[in-house]
Design a protein around this motif. Structure first.
Motif, PDB file in Angstrom:
ATOM      1  N   PHE A   1       0.849  -1.196   0.000  1.00  0.00           N
ATOM      2  CA  PHE A   1       0.000   0.000   0.000  1.00  0.00           C
ATOM      3  C   PHE A   1       0.883   1.244   0.000  1.00  0.00           C
ATOM      4  O   PHE A   1       1.689   1.441   0.909  1.00  0.00           O
ATOM      5  CB  PHE A   1      -0.916   0.015   1.224  1.00  0.00           C
ATOM      6  N   LYS A   2       0.719   2.058  -1.030  1.00  0.00           N
ATOM      7  CA  LYS A   2       1.489   3.292  -1.145  1.00  0.00           C
ATOM      8  C   LYS A   2       0.611   4.483  -0.784  1.00  0.00           C
ATOM      9  O   LYS A   2      -0.576   4.519  -1.105  1.00  0.00           O
ATOM     10  CB  LYS A   2       2.010   3.462  -2.579  1.00  0.00           C
ATOM     11  N   ARG A   3       1.215   5.441  -0.135  1.00  0.00           N
ATOM     12  CA  ARG A   3       0.479   6.633   0.274  1.00  0.00           C
ATOM     13  C   ARG A   3      -0.032   7.384  -0.951  1.00  0.00           C
ATOM     14  O   ARG A   3       0.710   7.656  -1.892  1.00  0.00           O
ATOM     15  CB  ARG A   3       1.374   7.535   1.118  1.00  0.00           C
ATOM     16  N   GLY A   4      -1.295   7.743  -0.944  1.00  0.00           N
ATOM     17  CA  GLY A   4      -1.904   8.465  -2.047  1.00  0.00           C
ATOM     18  C   GLY A   4      -2.514   7.577  -3.105  1.00  0.00           C
ATOM     19  O   GLY A   4      -3.177   8.071  -4.021  1.00  0.00           O
ATOM     20  N   GLN A   5      -2.341   6.257  -3.004  1.00  0.00           N
ATOM     21  CA  GLN A   5      -2.908   5.336  -3.983  1.00  0.00           C
ATOM     22  C   GLN A   5      -4.222   4.773  -3.450  1.00  0.00           C
ATOM     23  O   GLN A   5      -4.230   3.960  -2.524  1.00  0.00           O
ATOM     24  CB  GLN A   5      -1.931   4.202  -4.284  1.00  0.00           C
ATOM     25  N   THR A   6      -5.313   5.198  -4.051  1.00  0.00           N
ATOM     26  CA  THR A   6      -6.643   4.748  -3.635  1.00  0.00           C
ATOM     27  C   THR A   6      -7.382   4.078  -4.776  1.00  0.00           C
ATOM     28  O   THR A   6      -8.594   3.897  -4.711  1.00  0.00           O
ATOM     29  CB  THR A   6      -7.471   5.937  -3.115  1.00  0.00           C
ATOM     30  N   HIS A   7      -6.670   3.712  -5.816  1.00  0.00           N
ATOM     31  CA  HIS A   7      -7.302   3.077  -6.973  1.00  0.00           C
ATOM     32  C   HIS A   7      -6.299   2.135  -7.612  1.00  0.00           C
ATOM     33  O   HIS A   7      -5.082   2.377  -7.578  1.00  0.00           O
ATOM     34  CB  HIS A   7      -7.766   4.135  -7.977  1.00  0.00           C
ATOM     35  N   TYR A   8      -6.801   1.051  -8.219  1.00  0.00           N
ATOM     36  CA  TYR A   8      -5.909   0.102  -8.870  1.00  0.00           C
ATOM     37  C   TYR A   8      -5.092   0.743  -9.987  1.00  0.00           C
ATOM     38  O   TYR A   8      -3.962   0.320 -10.265  1.00  0.00           O
ATOM     39  CB  TYR A   8      -6.718  -1.065  -9.443  1.00  0.00           C
ATOM     40  N   ASP A   9      -5.655   1.749 -10.659  1.00  0.00           N
ATOM     41  CA  ASP A   9      -4.928   2.400 -11.752  1.00  0.00           C
ATOM     42  C   ASP A   9      -3.652   3.076 -11.275  1.00  0.00           C
ATOM     43  O   ASP A   9      -2.724   3.283 -12.061  1.00  0.00           O
ATOM     44  CB  ASP A   9      -5.826   3.428 -12.442  1.00  0.00           C
ATOM     45  N   ASP A  10      -3.602   3.438  -9.986  1.00  0.00           N
ATOM     46  CA  ASP A  10      -2.419   4.102  -9.437  1.00  0.00           C
ATOM     47  C   ASP A  10      -1.336   3.120  -9.025  1.00  0.00           C
ATOM     48  O   ASP A  10      -0.210   3.538  -8.741  1.00  0.00           O
ATOM     49  CB  ASP A  10      -2.806   4.955  -8.221  1.00  0.00           C
ATOM     50  N   MET A  11      -1.651   1.838  -8.974  1.00  0.00           N
ATOM     51  CA  MET A  11      -0.740   0.838  -8.418  1.00  0.00           C
ATOM     52  C   MET A  11       0.012   0.099  -9.508  1.00  0.00           C
ATOM     53  O   MET A  11      -0.393   0.059 -10.671  1.00  0.00           O
ATOM     54  CB  MET A  11      -1.523  -0.175  -7.568  1.00  0.00           C
ATOM     55  N   GLN A  12       1.100  -0.521  -9.107  1.00  0.00           N
ATOM     56  CA  GLN A  12       1.804  -1.434  -9.990  1.00  0.00           C
ATOM     57  C   GLN A  12       0.937  -2.664 -10.241  1.00  0.00           C
ATOM     58  O   GLN A  12       0.076  -3.014  -9.436  1.00  0.00           O
ATOM     59  CB  GLN A  12       3.139  -1.852  -9.381  1.00  0.00           C
ATOM     60  N   THR A  13       1.204  -3.323 -11.349  1.00  0.00           N
ATOM     61  CA  THR A  13       0.387  -4.477 -11.735  1.00  0.00           C
ATOM     62  C   THR A  13       0.438  -5.581 -10.689  1.00  0.00           C
ATOM     63  O   THR A  13      -0.596  -6.130 -10.292  1.00  0.00           O
ATOM     64  CB  THR A  13       0.862  -5.016 -13.092  1.00  0.00           C
ATOM     65  N   THR A  14       1.633  -5.916 -10.221  1.00  0.00           N
ATOM     66  CA  THR A  14       1.756  -7.010  -9.258  1.00  0.00           C
ATOM     67  C   THR A  14       1.068  -6.676  -7.937  1.00  0.00           C
ATOM     68  O   THR A  14       0.435  -7.536  -7.323  1.00  0.00           O
ATOM     69  CB  THR A  14       3.238  -7.321  -9.007  1.00  0.00           C
ATOM     70  N   THR A  15       1.181  -5.422  -7.515  1.00  0.00           N
ATOM     71  CA  THR A  15       0.555  -5.007  -6.258  1.00  0.00           C
ATOM     72  C   THR A  15      -0.962  -5.064  -6.351  1.00  0.00           C
ATOM     73  O   THR A  15      -1.639  -5.584  -5.458  1.00  0.00           O
ATOM     74  CB  THR A  15       0.996  -3.583  -5.887  1.00  0.00           C
TER      75      THR A  15
END
Length: 657
Positions: free
Chosen positions: A152-166
């Motif tokens: 979980f990265k700060r500021g990421q509240t949507h799958y589009d903001d995340m890396q694929t594996t995460t």
């Protein structure tokens, strides 16, 4: 003990209660118990010797809540982008944020909190390395980024903001923790991040298919109330002829993702070096073996092919039956009723001529039917044909009529006609050996007529060659009709636009996938395909997580377990619940007290972030520190920081209003 109680409660609820009720009860118990813990720890004033234990306790609570929260969430929105409408999950996140605030203010080193707040609450001493994080708006779910920062990265509240594996790791964790199969979650796992999960599974199966272990059938039954035995969908779902079939069946019905079939099949074709199968002159099943993935594509076309083949099959069977079973009048009688002799007796060619007429009539009917029904092909299949043709042109591979869709359709129809069991199932009648030969001739003649010039080859009956030559213009006209649709933008105009889920909010995605799952479940094969995919993913959950290579919740010195991919679509057997094992676990990680006590926090960065505290709340927690208590023993280097902080924050409550 709290973690053990919650995990045990979850196990009992999942076994004894209806799924939705079990999840709601578990969420409420998690909220109520966490409320008690938060109230206690936010009011504690630990001594110097108890501060380490204070940090360890709150870290353990947050680590456990991180894993307990996942089975309580029916959607990803409740986990990473909660809003007040999702009760009690919004309260759970707020309580965890309150615990993290107490940990940061009460449990942080004195020099860290002094450097940040020595100028006051609203005048934090900022470093350049923290400026970016300080501008990130606070969110109730951001506490997760401090407990499991690799996921979980700060500021990421949507799958589009995340890396694929995460993103895939989180989605599969949610799916595996549900009390029952969640079809919207299954669809989201398949579609997210450009269909990463289907590509991962199918490409591995393509390259390692012969070495993949397969389960031995043991007559499994679900054992539930009113189970249908052999007809039970849970039991039937374990029997899988091809791994490609259920994936392609479901993805074909997901028109919301542009070129979805091509995204999944192109890596598979690349791995299997199968581009030559679409080359003009190649006859799959004759000059080349039909690979498993191409068979799955043929299965997608089966409903369409049935409509094309059935009328022609019945015509040929009727003509063949009449020609073979009814003898000519000249063979039955020796003279006419007028006692005149028959001058021209049949020489036994009538039956063969009747067969040839049947082939040409059936062939004409199939070509006509194919040109008329081509508009009913699924849009996802048409988009696949267009994308395949574009790739083949880039690779310089010549195709039939410069339209690979015609080649695939002709190959599918040829394969179906050569399959006597398929013809018997289609017509509902037994096919004699002589009729099977007729279907073989029809299959070869049709493939020849649609894919090559109308000259025929050495095995083509003369009547068919004559028919092809005499109807050359008409045949080319029918091919042009098919080509204009399969190669044009008309059949794929909806797929050329951006996907409806691109940039959509998590809440909209949940509602859309719920409706899409309902539509797929209503299709004849939708439920069985989704069930097979769900069981396959769950049986290979550890293998998939190993491929994603996500960091564990707590570091471990133990070597990772080696997992293998298993072609098993049977339901997961109920695992025996062991309280001793659960007592020593947080999720899949060992409950290591030393690792929890020494959990690595970036205190300066944590204190700079928005913890949701007002100045009154911060002051209350600050004076819970042991250094701020009256009469506390202070080292020489602690006196100045304590004096400055007291000077800044030791004021009356009324002055802060």
């Amino acid at each position: 003990m709290w973690n053990l109680h919650m995990v045990t409660l979850r196990n009992d609820l999942w076994l004894m209660c209806p799924p939705k009720l079990a999840q709601n009860i578990f969420s409420m118990v998690l909220h109520e118990s966490l409320t008690v813990l938060a109230q206690r720890y936010t009011k504690l004033k630990p001594s110097y010797k108890r501060t380490r234990q204070f940090r360890s306790d709150i870290s353990a609570i947050l680590l456990c809540t991180n894993k307990l929260l996942i089975p309580s969430c029916s959607t990803v929105t409740k986990l990473i982008d909660v809003c007040p409408e999702y009760a009690p999950h919004d309260a759970i996140h707020n309580l965890c944020t309150a615990l993290l605030s107490a940990l940061a203010v009460v449990g942080s080193p004195l020099d860290s909190i002094y450097r940040v707040f020595k100028r006051g609450f609203y005048h934090k001493q900022k470093k350049k390395s923290h400026e970016e994080d300080s501008h990130v708006k606070g969110h109730p779910c951001h506490w997760l980024s401090w407990i499991q920062p690799d996921v979980f990265k700060r500021g990421q509240t949507h799958y589009d903001d995340m890396q694929t594996t995460t993103a895939l790791h989180i989605q599969l964790s949610l799916l595996s923790a549900q009390p029952e199969p969640s079809w919207p979650m299954v669809l989201q796992a398949l579609l997210m991040k450009d269909c990463t999960l289907p590509i991962m599974v199918l490409t591995y199966y393509t390259t390692k298919g012969k070495t993949v272990s397969r389960p031995v059938s043991d007559g499994f039954e679900c054992g539930r109330l009113c189970c249908l035995g052999d007809k039970c969908m849970t039991t039937a779902s374990r029997h899988i002829d091809s791994l490609y079939t259920p994936f392609l069946d479901v993805l074909t019905q997901c028109a919301c993702v542009p070129n979805i079939l091509m995204k999944v099949l192109q890596p598979v074709i690349d791995r299997s070096n199968g581009w030559h199968l679409f080359e003009a002159g190649c006859v799959p099943g004759k000059t080349e073996l039909v690979p498993e993935w191409l068979n799955a594509v043929y299965e997608l076309l089966t409903p369409f092919v049935d409509r094309v083949i059935e009328p022609a099959v019945r015509i040929l069977m009727k003509r063949t039956s009449v020609a073979s079973n009814i003898d000519p009048l000249s063979e039955v009688i020796d003279e006419l009723p007028c006692r005149c002799d028959l001058q021209n007796k049949s020489k036994g060619k009538h039956g063969k001529d009747g067969f040839r007429d049947g082939v040409t009539l059936a062939l004409h009917n199939m070509v006509t039917q194919l040109a008329e029904d081509v508009y009913s092909l699924p849009s996802a299949v048409c988009a696949l044909f267009v994308a395949l043709q574009a790739v083949l042109e880039e690779k310089g591979i010549p195709t039939t009529h410069k339209c690979v869709g015609i080649h695939i359709l002709a190959g599918c129809i040829r394969k179906k006609l050569l399959n006597a069991e398929y013809v018997e199932h289609l017509t509902g009648t037994h096919v004699k050996a002589v009729v099977k030969d007729n279907f073989c001739t029809l299959a070869e003649s049709f493939f020849l007529a649609v894919t090559t010039s109308p000259k025929g080859d050495s095995g083509t009956p003369r009547s068919v060659v004559k028919y092809l030559k005499s109807n050359r213009d008409w045949l080319q006209q029918q091919i042009d009709i098919m080509k204009s649709y399969l190669d044009g933008t008309e059949c794929t105009e909806d797929d050329q636009e951006s996907g409806i889920l691109e940039g959509a909010t998590s809440e909209f995605t949940d509602h859309f996938l719920t409706a899409l799952a309902s539509t797929i479940l209503e299709s004849p094969t939708g439920h069985g395909s989704l069930l097979q995919i769900y069981h396959l993913v769950m049986n290979n959950y550890d293998w998939i997580q190993a491929q994603l290579d996500t960091a564990p919740l707590l570091p471990s010195n133990e070597p990772p377990e080696i997992t293998q991919f298993v072609l098993d679509c049977s339901p997961l057997p109920a695992r025996a619940f062991s309280p001793l094992m659960v007592f020593n676990k947080i999720g899949q990680s060992s409950f290591d007290q030393d690792a929890i006590a020494e959990f690595a926090y970036d205190w300066s960065k944590l204190l700079h972030t928005d913890l949701g505290l007002s100045e009154v709340g911060f002051r209350t927690l600050l004076f819970n520190r042991h250094e701020m208590q009256d009469g506390a023993y202070l080292e020489e280097n602690e006196k100045k920081p304590v004096e400055v902080l007291k000077l800044k924050f030791e004021v009356e409550h009324g002055d802060l209003v």
